[in-house]
Design a protein around this motif. Sequence first.
Motif, PDB file in Angstrom:
ATOM      1  N   PRO A  19       0.795  -1.224   0.000  1.00 52.89           N
ATOM      2  CA  PRO A  19       0.000   0.000   0.000  1.00 52.89           C
ATOM      3  C   PRO A  19       0.828   1.274   0.000  1.00 52.89           C
ATOM      4  N   ARG A  20       2.037   1.228   0.546  1.00 53.14           N
ATOM      5  CA  ARG A  20       2.898   2.421   0.528  1.00 53.14           C
ATOM      6  C   ARG A  20       3.262   2.769  -0.919  1.00 53.14           C
ATOM      7  N   GLU A  86      -2.987  -4.545   9.750  1.00 50.24           N
ATOM      8  CA  GLU A  86      -1.621  -4.110  10.081  1.00 50.24           C
ATOM      9  C   GLU A  86      -0.949  -3.443   8.880  1.00 50.24           C
ATOM     10  N   GLN A  87      -1.107  -4.011   7.692  1.00 48.89           N
ATOM     11  CA  GLN A  87      -0.524  -3.421   6.480  1.00 48.89           C
ATOM     12  C   GLN A  87      -1.105  -2.035   6.215  1.00 48.89           C
ATOM     13  N   ILE A  88      -2.384  -1.897   6.417  1.00 52.39           N
ATOM     14  CA  ILE A  88      -3.049  -0.606   6.190  1.00 52.39           C
ATOM     15  C   ILE A  88      -2.470   0.460   7.116  1.00 52.39           C
ATOM     16  N   LYS A  89      -2.308   0.115   8.389  1.00 52.45           N
ATOM     17  CA  LYS A  89      -1.813   1.078   9.380  1.00 52.45           C
ATOM     18  C   LYS A  89      -0.330   1.387   9.189  1.00 52.45           C
ATOM     19  N   THR A  90       0.502   0.361   9.051  1.00 50.03           N
ATOM     20  CA  THR A  90       1.946   0.604   8.985  1.00 50.03           C
ATOM     21  C   THR A  90       2.373   1.301   7.699  1.00 50.03           C
TER      22      THR A  90
END
Length: 140
Positions: A19-20, A86-90
Motif C-alpha cells: 500500500p505504501r 496491520e498493512q493498512i496502518k503501517t
Amino acid sequence: MFVYEKKLQYPVRIKNCNPRLASVIISQYGGPDGELGASLRYLSQRYAMPYPELKGLLTDIGTEELGHLEMVGTLVHQLTRNLNEEQIKTAGFDTYFVDHTTGVYPQFASGYPWSASTMQVTGDIIADLTEDLAADGAMA
C-alpha cells in the motif's frame, strides 16, 4: 468512435500487497500530471485543432492515455487488494482506506483529489501543445 479491447496494453501481475507504493503510484493515475488529466486534455484539445490529421493524432494519443490509465489503476488495485489491518496502518494507507477501501480513486500522492483545474485547454493549438509536452516531459 473508440473500440475497447478487453485486455491491458501490458499485463500487470503483482502478487504482493504494497500500500505504501500504491499511495505514490496513485498520483500517476489522478495526480497533476497523471493519465486521467492527460487523456482528457488531448481529447478536449482536439476540437480546436484546424488540421484533420492532427486532430486524429490528438484523438489517438488521448485514447492511448486511457489505456495507460487502465494499467496504472490495475497496478494500484493489485498493490492494495487483500490488505490486512496491520498493512493498512503501517503503510500510512489508513486515510485513503477509510474513504475508498481498495477502490482506485483519482488523486495526487498527497491525497488531494483529481481536479480539472490541473489541466489546460486554451483553444490555442501552440499553447495547448506546449502544455502537453511540458506535462508529458514531467513524467519522463
